[in-house]
Write a protein that holds these residues in place. Sequence first.
Motif, PDB file in Angstrom:
ATOM      1  N   ASN A   1      -0.851   6.857  -5.926  1.00  0.00           N
ATOM      2  CA  ASN A   1      -2.085   6.057  -5.963  1.00  0.00           C
ATOM      3  C   ASN A   1      -2.746   6.035  -7.344  1.00  0.00           C
ATOM      4  OD1 ASN A   1      -2.397   4.890  -3.328  1.00  0.00           O
ATOM      5  ND2 ASN A   1      -2.760   6.966  -2.549  1.00  0.00           N
TER       6      ASN A   1
ATOM      7  N   ARG B   1       2.117   1.931  -3.509  1.00  0.00           N
ATOM      8  CA  ARG B   1       1.072   2.575  -4.321  1.00  0.00           C
ATOM      9  C   ARG B   1       0.969   4.063  -3.989  1.00  0.00           C
ATOM     10  NH1 ARG B   1      -2.235  -1.069  -7.290  1.00  0.00           N
ATOM     11  NH2 ARG B   1      -3.362   0.774  -8.005  1.00  0.00           N
ATOM     12  N   ALA B   2       1.000   4.357  -2.697  1.00  0.00           N
ATOM     13  CA  ALA B   2       0.885   5.762  -2.280  1.00  0.00           C
ATOM     14  C   ALA B   2       2.064   6.583  -2.780  1.00  0.00           C
ATOM     15  CB  ALA B   2       0.786   5.837  -0.760  1.00  0.00           C
TER      16      ALA B   2
ATOM     17  N   ALA C   1       0.833  -1.207   0.000  1.00  0.00           N
ATOM     18  CA  ALA C   1       0.000   0.000   0.000  1.00  0.00           C
ATOM     19  C   ALA C   1       0.864   1.253   0.000  1.00  0.00           C
ATOM     20  CB  ALA C   1      -0.924  -0.011   1.215  1.00  0.00           C
TER      21      ALA C   1
END
Length: 469
Positions: free
Chosen positions: A266, A261-262, A258
Amino acid sequence: MSLADFVVVANRLPVDRVVGPDGEDEWRTSPGGLVAALEPMMRSARGAWVGWAGQPDIELDRFEINGIDLIPVPLSGEEVADYYEGFANDTIWPLYHDVIAPPQYHREWWEAYVKVNRRFAEAAAEVVAPNGTVWVHDYQLQLVPQMIRELRDDVTIGYFHHIPFPAHGLYAQLPWRDQVLKGLLGADVIGFQRAQDATYFLTAVRRRLRHEVKGSSVTVPTADGTTRTAVARAFPISIDTAPYLELAARPEVRARAAEIRASLGNPKKILLGVDRLDYTKGIRHRIKAYGELLEDGRLNVDDVTLVQVASPSRERVDAYVHLRDEIELAVGRINGDHDTMGHTAIRYLHQGYPREEMVALYLAADVMLVTALRDGMNLVAKEYVATRADNRGVLVLSEFTGAADELRQAVRVNPHDIAGLKDAIMTAVEMTPAEQGKRMRSLRRRVLENDVNAWSSSFLRALDDVRRR
């Protein structure tokens, strides 16, 4: 000196020399499916592993790690240049990968290859127990099976070829083509990644050596005037799935995915390529196709990012130096044309990463791009599939990989066809969750059932069949 019932011969030992926390040199087990697959058996069967320690001009005594006897084979700096960087990686590698780059043929490289192969063979012959088994691995050691047979005709010999074997029209270029075929035929079982590779090998044997070939069996004349039978067929290699499943389930690895991705802003979709920096991997074709999709307006940099991991490889070989320059120039141009303040078109990473970080990248990626121009197997494709416990994600897979024979629910592509590659990327990006799930469930079933343990067991069963004849 104790003898081993089962001996593995590979270019490298299954350990790396690292500097420990106290500043002293220590040995650490290398990551890799081959080591994981063979370790339990080697412990139970009094196993030994013959290989180079990875550093030139050092003499090491036999030593033991994790219950495995390690037999170091020394190489001089000149031998590393001529046998390894020269003949293995600038003659055999490009020739066996469809001459994507031109092979170099030098007699002094061949002489070094013969000399080093003999050193490996002598080390194996010295340590294997009477009527034991020797399993030789890969293109750096193609002469070793016959050399061991000349020294120890009591042992059972296997050979596994991890890279492609070329069609006869290409193979015939090799000035030492007959010597290499005879070297391989010293083995009782010769394993390849694909049925096509085995067929190419058997065709070369029939046309060059005029041996009788029936199905997968070759009748090989022996020094005493009799004959023996060698078997050549496909044993597609796989991965040790357990560590990938375990890491993919860890909360901290999922959190890292995650975070990745950030850090990329995103985007709606992340495309991922993971390769050694090698001209066989189709990295240029992948980047070109992605750049054109941005240029055409079919993809938008705010929505889709390509992450390309290109781990360093053979950086003293000229072809690799030029390849790196070409790729980095292409990445720079595309990023210069399409980056925004918040989003980068291509995040290019010329470095290697530990397995935990790779699994996090696999979990972060919506589409895995495997666009090799020629590849024996391609285990990255299987690693990606193994981590996708949620049955999401899409694998775009070159038909010129061994993995394409098994992973039939991937989006198959001819990477030379840039228009077709662009369409395949769009198919992957736009695929519905239901279609992703259908395909990924099938892919995962195949990878989990046919893991590296199944591969090694099938090869060793074939050797046992030979032994019982």
